[in-house]
Design a protein around this motif. Sequence first.
Motif, mmCIF file in Angstrom:
data_model
loop_
_atom_site.group_PDB
_atom_site.id
_atom_site.type_symbol
_atom_site.label_atom_id
_atom_site.label_comp_id
_atom_site.label_asym_id
_atom_site.label_seq_id
_atom_site.Cartn_x
_atom_site.Cartn_y
_atom_site.Cartn_z
ATOM 1 N N GLY A 15 -16.880 21.158 -108.740
ATOM 2 C CA GLY A 15 -17.713 22.305 -109.073
ATOM 3 C C GLY A 15 -16.872 23.515 -109.438
ATOM 4 N N THR A 16 -17.271 24.192 -110.496
ATOM 5 C CA THR A 16 -16.593 25.420 -110.895
ATOM 6 C C THR A 16 -16.657 26.440 -109.766
ATOM 7 O OG1 THR A 16 -17.143 25.031 -113.213
ATOM 8 C CG2 THR A 16 -16.590 27.289 -112.586
ATOM 9 N N ASN A 17 -15.527 27.034 -109.453
ATOM 10 C CA ASN A 17 -15.410 28.078 -108.430
ATOM 11 C C ASN A 17 -15.661 27.554 -107.017
ATOM 12 O OD1 ASN A 17 -14.559 30.749 -108.331
ATOM 13 N ND2 ASN A 17 -16.624 31.550 -108.085
ATOM 14 N N GLY A 49 -10.443 19.046 -114.144
ATOM 15 C CA GLY A 49 -9.253 19.799 -113.743
ATOM 16 C C GLY A 49 -9.513 21.263 -113.477
ATOM 17 N N VAL A 50 -10.774 21.669 -113.436
ATOM 18 C CA VAL A 50 -11.085 23.095 -113.360
ATOM 19 C C VAL A 50 -10.533 23.754 -112.103
ATOM 20 C CG1 VAL A 50 -13.355 22.752 -112.274
ATOM 21 C CG2 VAL A 50 -12.932 24.801 -113.655
ATOM 22 N N THR A 51 -10.512 23.042 -110.969
ATOM 23 C CA THR A 51 -10.012 23.688 -109.753
ATOM 24 C C THR A 51 -8.526 24.017 -109.865
ATOM 25 O OG1 THR A 51 -9.615 21.543 -108.684
ATOM 26 C CG2 THR A 51 -11.738 22.618 -108.275
ATOM 27 N N ILE A 69 0.333 21.742 -110.116
ATOM 28 C CA ILE A 69 0.250 20.354 -110.581
ATOM 29 C C ILE A 69 -0.969 19.708 -109.935
ATOM 30 C CG2 ILE A 69 1.336 18.077 -110.565
ATOM 31 C CD1 ILE A 69 4.030 19.389 -110.634
ATOM 32 N N GLY A 70 -1.872 19.199 -110.760
ATOM 33 C CA GLY A 70 -3.029 18.479 -110.256
ATOM 34 C C GLY A 70 -2.734 16.995 -110.188
ATOM 35 N N LEU A 71 -3.026 16.379 -109.059
ATOM 36 C CA LEU A 71 -2.781 14.954 -108.875
ATOM 37 C C LEU A 71 -4.083 14.222 -108.582
ATOM 38 C CD1 LEU A 71 0.425 14.900 -106.612
ATOM 39 C CD2 LEU A 71 0.296 14.573 -109.094
ATOM 40 N N PRO A 94 -11.729 30.163 -121.064
ATOM 41 C CA PRO A 94 -11.455 31.481 -120.472
ATOM 42 C C PRO A 94 -10.082 31.586 -119.824
ATOM 43 C CG PRO A 94 -13.593 30.613 -119.765
ATOM 44 C CD PRO A 94 -12.856 29.491 -120.394
ATOM 45 N N PHE A 95 -9.367 30.457 -119.659
ATOM 46 C CA PHE A 95 -8.077 30.479 -118.977
ATOM 47 C C PHE A 95 -6.958 30.854 -119.951
ATOM 48 C CE2 PHE A 95 -10.659 27.340 -116.637
ATOM 49 C CZ PHE A 95 -10.691 27.967 -115.404
ATOM 50 N N PRO A 96 -5.913 31.525 -119.461
ATOM 51 C CA PRO A 96 -4.788 31.891 -120.325
ATOM 52 C C PRO A 96 -4.139 30.659 -120.942
ATOM 53 C CG PRO A 96 -4.658 33.039 -118.210
ATOM 54 C CD PRO A 96 -5.738 32.011 -118.074
ATOM 55 N N PRO A 97 -3.880 30.647 -122.229
ATOM 56 C CA PRO A 97 -3.282 29.473 -122.881
ATOM 57 C C PRO A 97 -1.922 29.089 -122.320
ATOM 58 C CG PRO A 97 -4.241 30.939 -124.516
ATOM 59 C CD PRO A 97 -4.263 31.685 -123.205
ATOM 60 N N ASP A 98 -1.197 30.054 -121.763
ATOM 61 C CA ASP A 98 0.137 29.759 -121.241
ATOM 62 C C ASP A 98 0.142 29.472 -119.742
ATOM 63 O OD1 ASP A 98 -0.513 32.307 -120.382
ATOM 64 O OD2 ASP A 98 1.499 33.143 -120.741
#
Length: 273
Positions: A15-17, A49-51, A69-71, A94-98
């Motif tokens: 879930g987002t947020n 991968g939103v979290t 790092i998401g696992l 909405p997330f920064p590209p970098d």
Amino acid sequence: MASSPLGRPTRGTTGTNRLRRSDRWIAVSSAFRSSPDPLIVDLGYGASGVTAFELAARLRQVRPDAEVIGLEIDPVRVATAREQLEEVRAGRTPFPPDIRVSFARGGFEVPLPDGRRAAVIRAMNVLRQYDEADVAAAWRAMAARLAPDGLLVEGTCDEIGRVSSWVDVTPDGQPARFTISLRLAELEQPSIVAERLPKALIHHNVPGERIHALLTDLDREWARAASLSTFSATQRFLATVAALRDLGWPVRGGRTRWRLGELTLPWDAVAPL
């Protein structure tokens, strides 16, 4: 990439947020703030991968060099998260590209590149599907991949992130602290967290156990402070926590954390008997 990840694929969605409360906890932890290599692992991030993106976006406000790092064990979920990352890099989210985020396949063995060790490992809603007897071994396996001053945050939350609890585990695999984090607005009883206790505690919420005594006292003092709801739920919770402390509960932290609906105690205060 791990050839044989340790553990079982997570079952839940993402879930987002949902994990904002644990994000905030990690952001103020000394394990993150003081680390020479602020590498954070989002273990078992789920169907999206939103979290991991949310965690990295919040942590970079504290330390621009923070890396997440998401696992996940499920290779399909890793592929999905990498496709999402491509969208982020293209500037279509909405997330920064970098943003410093990557995804890989892995489980409790926490495979990390170049021999690196994690400043913090977050494993939320992962151990709920395991037996309680499996918890200690899982803690030890994950904690073995921490930096010397690192931190494992393992716990559970509801689907929209309003009710959370977690255990802080040290690099030796031992639990150190227990935290409850609640959205105070419209809260009826603090013991609602009983449904979202970490696996190490959830089956011990019965008379005679420490966690049951804590939740009983918490509800009673919350009820006694009901008149303060006229001012705000925050004032009511502040009075509740102060009353717990007066009863002899070894409450950690201060009003800044309590105002957020957080209550932290040493693990020994709630550990199963």
